[in-house]
Every structure is written in structure tokens, then in C-alpha cells.
Design an enzyme around this catalytic site. Structure first.
Site, PDB file in Angstrom:
ATOM      1  N   HIS A 227       0.824  -1.205   0.000  1.00 24.36           N
ATOM      2  CA  HIS A 227       0.000   0.000   0.000  1.00 24.36           C
ATOM      3  C   HIS A 227       0.858   1.254   0.000  1.00 24.36           C
ATOM      4  O   HIS A 227       0.545   2.237  -0.685  1.00 24.36           O
ATOM      5  CB  HIS A 227      -0.918  -0.009   1.215  1.00 24.36           C
ATOM      6  CG  HIS A 227      -1.852   1.168   1.283  1.00 24.36           C
ATOM      7  ND1 HIS A 227      -3.081   1.193   0.666  1.00 24.36           N
ATOM      8  CD2 HIS A 227      -1.724   2.373   1.888  1.00 24.36           C
ATOM      9  CE1 HIS A 227      -3.669   2.358   0.895  1.00 24.36           C
ATOM     10  NE2 HIS A 227      -2.872   3.092   1.628  1.00 24.36           N
TER      11      HIS A 227
ATOM     12  N   HIS B   5     -10.297   1.577  -0.420  1.00 28.19           N
ATOM     13  CA  HIS B   5     -10.451   1.095   0.954  1.00 28.19           C
ATOM     14  C   HIS B   5     -11.227  -0.210   0.886  1.00 28.19           C
ATOM     15  O   HIS B   5     -12.266  -0.376   1.520  1.00 28.19           O
ATOM     16  CB  HIS B   5     -11.159   2.142   1.821  1.00 28.19           C
ATOM     17  CG  HIS B   5     -10.460   2.400   3.122  1.00 28.19           C
ATOM     18  ND1 HIS B   5     -11.100   2.476   4.335  1.00 28.19           N
ATOM     19  CD2 HIS B   5      -9.150   2.567   3.396  1.00 28.19           C
ATOM     20  CE1 HIS B   5     -10.227   2.711   5.295  1.00 28.19           C
ATOM     21  NE2 HIS B   5      -9.027   2.761   4.746  1.00 28.19           N
TER      22      HIS B   5
END
EC number: 6.3.5.3
Length: 750
Positions: A55, A104
Site C-alpha cells: 500500500h 479502501h
């Protein structure tokens, strides 16, 4: 228990550490030891684990993402590109706009409401950190099969989270998508985007310079939520039962705290009190401190025990890894600290000096006077591992492309055509999403010009001049599964076309690239092809990539999602009163089809809805034609030559016409053009097309412009009556179409 200090780590090289549990590989752990010349402390290990995650470090993707810089088109509008919290473009009149899309996904599957809510909160802070006032959000969403029980669990919570957080912030939700496909079962995609507006001089960057400048943490207290989210959760696959193998806490959001944080930060900006600023999102304080120090001209010393906590039992490692929401980190000159703190107090925002910039080259963190971190900040923030993952075209790709959708049985009568049209517009992917979008406030603040279900969302940013910006997000995973390179360019082209159809001039893009495991060579081939396609496409269209997000490990067991590149195109319009809606609103308007229609059904909505089929090749892409079509749509909008425009994409012409008729409350009579059969005319998904409604008084001027520019423009009908009448084939009333179009989603989710 002995505190694991830097001194203690230097004298205990053989202590076993949980590097694997934190998501690190053995060679990565060895590299950390090499960088430090010793084993890391527990706090250092925590920082590296989150900052070297997929990420944060893009370790599997950055070798491909560099194409966006290497092939970057020349753009006078670009002010800030890849590498900052969000891209920034010049939109004229002294204004700059910053925008970005992020994911998300995994948090939203585990805890739909909070996962989606904090996705909105995080992207809003990215925009705020650039110095801009957030003005609108968008939400491209993907869920599993619409009738699957777990979709009924996940979707309402996600929608409630997005609406609840965004509505409380007072930000209109102006665009996005909702797509259902069984490939997303157990792994929904919850992407969130935000647009912010500022004057050029208000631009701020994430850097910590100036020895003696103070580091101030402000916003919410730090809690135990989201610990390790980016290193474990964002890199986690789900088992065949749809359960993650680890369950770190999902972040918990407080939109009212974020609203205070926004207004507090904007006042701080107005008084020019910060030398650098960074929001706290993924990786929390580990990210904020290391990135600020890395981008600055010196080092940083932080007293971690001064961080305000919600939970006094948190360890130093947990404080560094916590992803508690509604927090920012600012670098402030000493003589401005008092005023900074006073503004925070005015807005009831907790603010604490937690450290200062040093003249060294290290990030040093202390816990009650004991040093627990001593690292080169670049090694944490910007010098993580780089993987050249093996990739290969999957063996099944040829067979998939050979399974041509053009050979599927087609309707043979007008009655069959009508039946398939009704099935198409009632399918969850083509049906009205009003049940979802009505939960969002689309018009708060009073500057929304266009919002769902329009082709693009549009916001007025100057009330005197009517300057505005538009954004559209698009991505078709079915196309990308058939051909990732072409699929990526089709996503780009569709978003570009949507913005142009609204009357705005496309300027730049952000992207959110959602894929399965990078450890699968087939997935990495898809990723390589998508990034190559996007880079080549942006170069040809002249729309630079300003930034974005990569989300990997989106799969359940061994089954990956379709490769899903979501592309957000931002455009500018000089006068929002000249925007073009999709609605056919006045009888007598002439309908023109722009572009060429071919027999292209691979990955089409028709093949999915009628036959449950995915195979063949997606529609071909002609980016020069897309650019020409965009220029025609923008000019026609500006000069008053068209009253409505709708791009043609999923579902083809008939889907677009039905949506425009229902939006305007008027019917249409269509005539199948010479050289086309009714089926291809209605259902083909050829790219580079739009349908426009032209006032009779402007027909000659409009067709002359199209002819002079070489764009095919075919008159296909007129706005008229209370039904969709495909002459010589069938007629269907607007009431029947509306019932089919609007009943599906509420029935599935009620």
C-alpha cells in the site's frame, strides 16, 4: 519487560522478531538489518513493516508505474504530479484543483460502514493536505452478485458509511459507479475520490525543513484502531469462505471531528503558519514522520510519549502503526507555534508539539527519554524494496478471446428486441442506482451543477465567473479481463468522453488500479498491460496522470477479481451555465448519433444480461477519434448547438436513450440507419460514440461542424411522445421502462 531501545537492539542481535507476522519477507528483514547495521528495535520494525507494505511502497507495482512519468504528455495545466498526496492542476483565473482516487477495499468487506466511511475521510485529508478546500467526493464501487446474501450485508453498510461521513462533512457526492459481478464476491472494491479547490499561492507540500521548526500533531487522539492496516489488511487475501486470515482493527471515523479539522486547517493555511504538512492515513505516524523528514532538508526528533492517546495501554509500536482517523502533522516555525495552537483551541482541535526538525540526517524517536528509533528517513519512506515480479500472459487468455460474443443467438423479431431491451435496463448493472445515490447529499453547498446519474459530476468553483470543474470515473473489469491493454484505454476513453459530454475540457487523470495477488504471474501480466495501456492512452489524449492508488491482493482464495482499472478524468469548463445534461427535455429535438457503430459485443452488457457470457474481444479503441468527439461535444455545448448529450458505453445506444428519455420525461422515435440492423444499432458497444439532442434551429450549424471536422453524425430520430418507438420494430412506454429501470435495486436490497 525491557524497553527495546536502539542501544538494547545493538547489544542483542539474536533476539527473534515477528517480521513475518508484520507482513515482511525474510529478505526484506535482512535488508532492514543491513541498512541499520544491527537488528531493528520493535518500533523500527513496526515502521518498516507498514512503510514497506504494498500500500505504501508500491514494491510490486512501481517498476510499471514509472511509465506514467516516462510517457507523461506535455501539459501547461500540471502544477503537482505523482509523488505528493494528490495531483494539482491549473484551471485558470488563479485557481488550482487537486484531486485523487484511492481504495479502501478490504476494510470495507470486514466492517462495511467504518471501512467505507474512513475511506472518504482519508481521501478528503489527502486533498486538504495540499492546501485545498475539499468541495466534492465521488465513489466508484464494485460488489459481488446483486442477489448474493453477502452483497446484502456489504452494500448497505458501505453506502451508509459513504453517505454518513460525506453528508456530515457537507461535501456533495457528485459521481461514481456501482457495478455487480460475482468476481467481487468476498472482495468488494470501495474506491473513493475527492476534489479540492485553492488559489495557486495556497499550495502546500509534505516536507519538513528548517532546523528548530516544531512538529505538531493535531486532530483526534491516537487509538488502537487500524493498527497495521496497510501492512496486513491491504496485503491480505481472503480464504475460500471469505474470511481474512488476520483481522486487524478497521479504522473508526468521526466526521464531525474531521469537519473541525478541515476548518481549523484552512484557517491555519490562510494565516500561512505551516512550513510543511502531511495527513495521517495509511501507516499513521510512521508515514507522516518519515515522509516529512525524507522530503525535507534535515532530520527529525520526535518525543512519542507526548502523543495524545485514547488508550493509555498502547505500546510505542502500536502508536506508530495506528491509523486512527482525523489527524494531521504540521511543521511550524517556532514564532508561529503559539498562534497555531490558538487556532486549534478555537476549533476545539487537540494540538501537541511532539518534536522538531533537526540539522541531522536521521529520524529519531524517543519514548520517555529512551531512543527507540534511529533510522535514515528515506530508507523508510522512499527506499523500500522494488520487486520485478514475474509476469506471463495466462494460458486461458487465447481461449477466452476466441469465445466470440458475436456468435451468440440474437433476437429475431421486434418482440424479442423489446424483451431484451427491458431485461437490459432492469439488470442491476444498468438499472437506476437512485436507491443508493439518494442516500448521498448531492447538492449541499449549492454549487453542484451536475450529479448522478449525469455523465459527469460538475461543481461551480467561482460564483462570479461561473468557472467550474467536472469529474467522471469509469472502469469496465469485463473489458480488462478480455484484453487488459485495451480495457485500460477503454476506461480512460469513457471517462474522457463523459467529461467532454458534459461540456468540460478534460485536463488530467487520477487512477485506482485494483488487481489480485502480485505473486500470480497472470495477475502481474494484467497489471503490466493495464499500466502500459493507460500510459500510452494518456500520452495520446494529452491527459497526464497526476497520481492515484494501487490495490493488490484483491481475491478470494485462488480466484482474483477481474483486473479493474478505475480512471478518474478531471475537466474544466469556463461557464457552468453552458453545461450539457443527459436529459431529452423538449419535444422536437433531433437525435444524432456521433461516431461509427460496428458489431462489437465482446464483454458487452447484452452478452452478460441475455446470455451470461464473457468472451471475445472488447470494442476497439481509437483515441484520435475520442479526442475529436470530445472537441465536437465541447464546442457544441459552448456554442449552444446541443441541448443534451449522453456517451455510449455499457448497454450501447438503447441504454443511453432510455436513460436520457427517463431523465427528461419525454419519449423518442428512432429510425435504424441504413447499413445497420436493429440489433447492432441498439446493443453494440462500439467506443467513441455519443447521442446528442440538437434543436432544429441548430441542425445545419451542428452538422456542418461535424462534417468539416470529419466526425460521422447520423440523424437517428426525434424526441417525441411518451414511449420509446424503434420504428418498424417495437414500441415501449416510458412507464414500462421506468418500472423496469427503477424497481431492481430496491427489490434486491430492501
Amino acid at each position: 519487560m525491557t524497553l527495546d531501545t536502539v542501544k538494547h537492539a545493538g547489544g542483542t542481535p539474536d533476539v527473534e522478531q515477528p517480521w513475518a507476522e508484520l507482513g515482511l519477507k525474510q529478505d526484506e528483514y535482512a535488508r532492514i538489518r543491513e541498512i541499520l547495521g544491527r537488528r531493528p528495535t520493535g518500533a523500527e520494525l513496526a515502521m518498516y513493516s507498514v512503510m514497506w507494505s504494498e500500500h505504501c511502497s508500491y514494491k510490486s507495482s512501481k517498476v510499471h508505474l514509472k511509465q506514467f512519468s516516462e510517457k507523461k504528455p506535455e501539459s501547461d495545466a500540471m502544477l503537482v504530479g505523482i509523488g505528493e498526496n494528490a495531483g494539482v492542476v491549473d484551471v485558470g483565473q488563479g485557481y488550482a484543483v487537486t484531486f485523487k482516487v484511492e481504495s479502501h477495499n478490504h476494510p470495507s468487506y470486514i466492517e462495511p460502514y467504518q471501512g467505507a466511511a474512513t475511506g472518504i475521510g482519508g481521501i478528503v485529508r489527502d486533498i486538504l493536505a495540499m492546501g485545498a478546500r475539499p468541495v466534492a467526493v465521488v465513489d466508484p464501487l464494485r460488489f459481488g452478485a446483486a442477489d448474493h446474501p453477502d452483497t446484502k450485508r456489504v452494500l448497505p453498510g458501505v453506502v451508509a458509511g459513504i453517505g454518513g461521513y460525506g453528508n456530515c462533512l457537507g461535501l456533495p457526492n457528485i459521481g461514481g459507479e456501482v457495478v455487480f459481478d460475482s468476481c467481487y464476491q468476498g472482495n468488494p472494491l470501495v474506491n473513493a475520490g475527492c476534489i479540492g479547490v485553492m488559489k495557486h499561492e495556497d499550495l502546500h507540500l509534505a516536507k519538513a525543513s528548517g532546523p528548530g521548526n516544531k512538529v505538531i500533531l493535531y486532530g483526534a487522539r491516537t487509538g488502537g484502531d487500524g493498527i497495521g492496516g496497510v501492512s496486513v489488511l491491504a496485503s491480505e487475501t481472503f480464504d475460500a469462505a471469505g474470511k481474512p486470515t488476520k483481522r486487524p482493527a478497521v479504522q473508526v471515523g468521526d466526521p464531525f471531528q474531521e469537519k473541525l479539522l478541515i476548518e481549523c486547517t484552512l484557517e491555519i493555511f490562510r494565516e500561512k503558519l505551516v512550513a510543511g504538512i502531511q495527513d495521517l492515513g495509511g501507516a499513521g505516524l510512521s508515514c507522516a514522520t518519515s515522509e516529512l523528514a525524507s522530503a525535507g532538508s534535515g532530520g527529525m526528533r520526535v518525543e512519542l510519549d507526548t502523543v495524545p492517546l485514547r488508550d493509555a495501554t498502547l505500546s510505542p509500536e502500536e502508536i506508530l502503526m495506528s491509523e486512527s482517523q482525523e489527524r494531521m502533522c504540521a511543521v511550524v516555525e517556532p514564532d508561529k507555534v503559539e498562534r497555531f495552537l490558538a487556532i486549534c483551541e478555537k476549533w476545539d482541535v487537540i494540538a501537541t508539539v511532539i518534536g522538531e526538525v533537526t540539522d541531522g540526517e536521521r529520524l529519531e524517536i524517543y519514548w520517555h527519554g529512551e531512543q527507540i528509533v534511529d533510522v535514515p528517513p528515506r530508507s523508510v519512506a522512499h527506499e523500500g524494496p522494488t520487486y520485478h515480479r514475474p509476469y506471463a500472459r495466462p494460458e486461458w487468455q487465447d481461449a477466452l478471446q476466441a469465445d466470440d460474443a458475436g456468435t451468440l443467438p440474437r433476437p429475431g423479431t421486434g418482440a424479442e428486441l423489446k424483451d431484451q431491451v427491458l431485461k437490459l435496463v432492469a439488470h442491476p448493472n444498468q438499472a437506476s442506482k437512485a436507491w443508493i445515490t439518494d442516500q448521498y447529499d448531492r447538492f449541499v453547498q449549492g454549487n453542484t451543477v451536475l450529479a448522478q446519474p449525469e455523465d459527469a459530476g460538475m461543481i461551480r468553483i467561482d460564483e462570479e465567473t461561473n468557472l467550474g470543474v467536472a469529474m467522471a470515473t469509469d472502469g469496465n473489469g469485463r473489458y480488462a479481463k478480455l484484453d487488459p491493454y485495451t480495457g485500460a484505454q477503454l476506461a480512460l476513453a469513457e471517462a474522457y468522453r463523459n467529461v467532454a459530454a458534459s461540456g468540460a475540457r478534460p485536463l488530467a487523470i487520477s487512477d485506482c488500479l485494483n488487481f489480485g495477488s502480485p505473486e500470480d504471474p497472470a495477475v502481474m501480466w494484467q497489471f503490466a498491460e493495464v499500466t502500459r495501456g493507460l500510459a500510452d492512452g494518456c500520452l495520446e489524449l494529452g491527459t497526464p496522470v497526476t497520481g492515484g492508488n494501487v490495490s493488490l491482493y484483491n481475491q478470494t482464495g485462488e480466484v482474483a477479481i477481474h483486473p479493474t482499472p478505475v480512471v478518474a478524468v478531471l475537466g474544466v469548463i469556463d461557464d457552468v451555465t453552458r453545461r450539457t445534461p443527459i436529459a431529452f427535455a423538449e419535444e422536437g429535438q433531433l437525435l444524432y448519433l456521433l461516431g461509427d457503430t460496428r458489431e462489437e459485443f465482446g464483454g458487452s452488457a447484452w452478452s452478460e444480461v441475455v446470455h451470461g457470457h464473457l468472451g471475445g474481444l472488447p470494442p476497439r479503441v481509437d483515441l484520435a477519434r475520442e479526442k475529436l468527439l470530445g472537441e465536437i461535444l465541447i464546442s457544441a455545448s459552448r456554442d449552444g448547438m446541443i441541448d443534451a448529450a449522453h456517451d455510449l458505453s455499457d448497454g450501447g445506444l438503447v441504454q443511453a436513450v432510455v436513460e436520457s428519455c427517463l431523465r427528461g420525461g419525454t419519449g423518442a422515435r428512432l429510425v435504424v440507419p441504413d447499413g445497420l440492423d436493429a440489433f447492432t444499432f441498439l446493443f453494440s458497444e462500439s467506443a467513441g460514440r455519443a447521442v446528442v439532442a440538437v434543436p432544429r434551429s441548430e441542425e445545419l450549424r451542428f452538422t456542418d461542424m461535424c462534417g468539416a471536422r470529419g466526425l460521422p453524425a447520423t440523424r437517428i430520430g426525434v424526441v417525441d411522445g411518451t414511449e420509446l418507438d424503434v420504428q418498424g420494430e417495437f414500441g415501449v412506454s416510458l412507464d414500462e421502462l421506468r418500472t423496469a429501470h427503477e424497481a431492481t435495486v430496491p427489490a434486491l436490497l430492501a
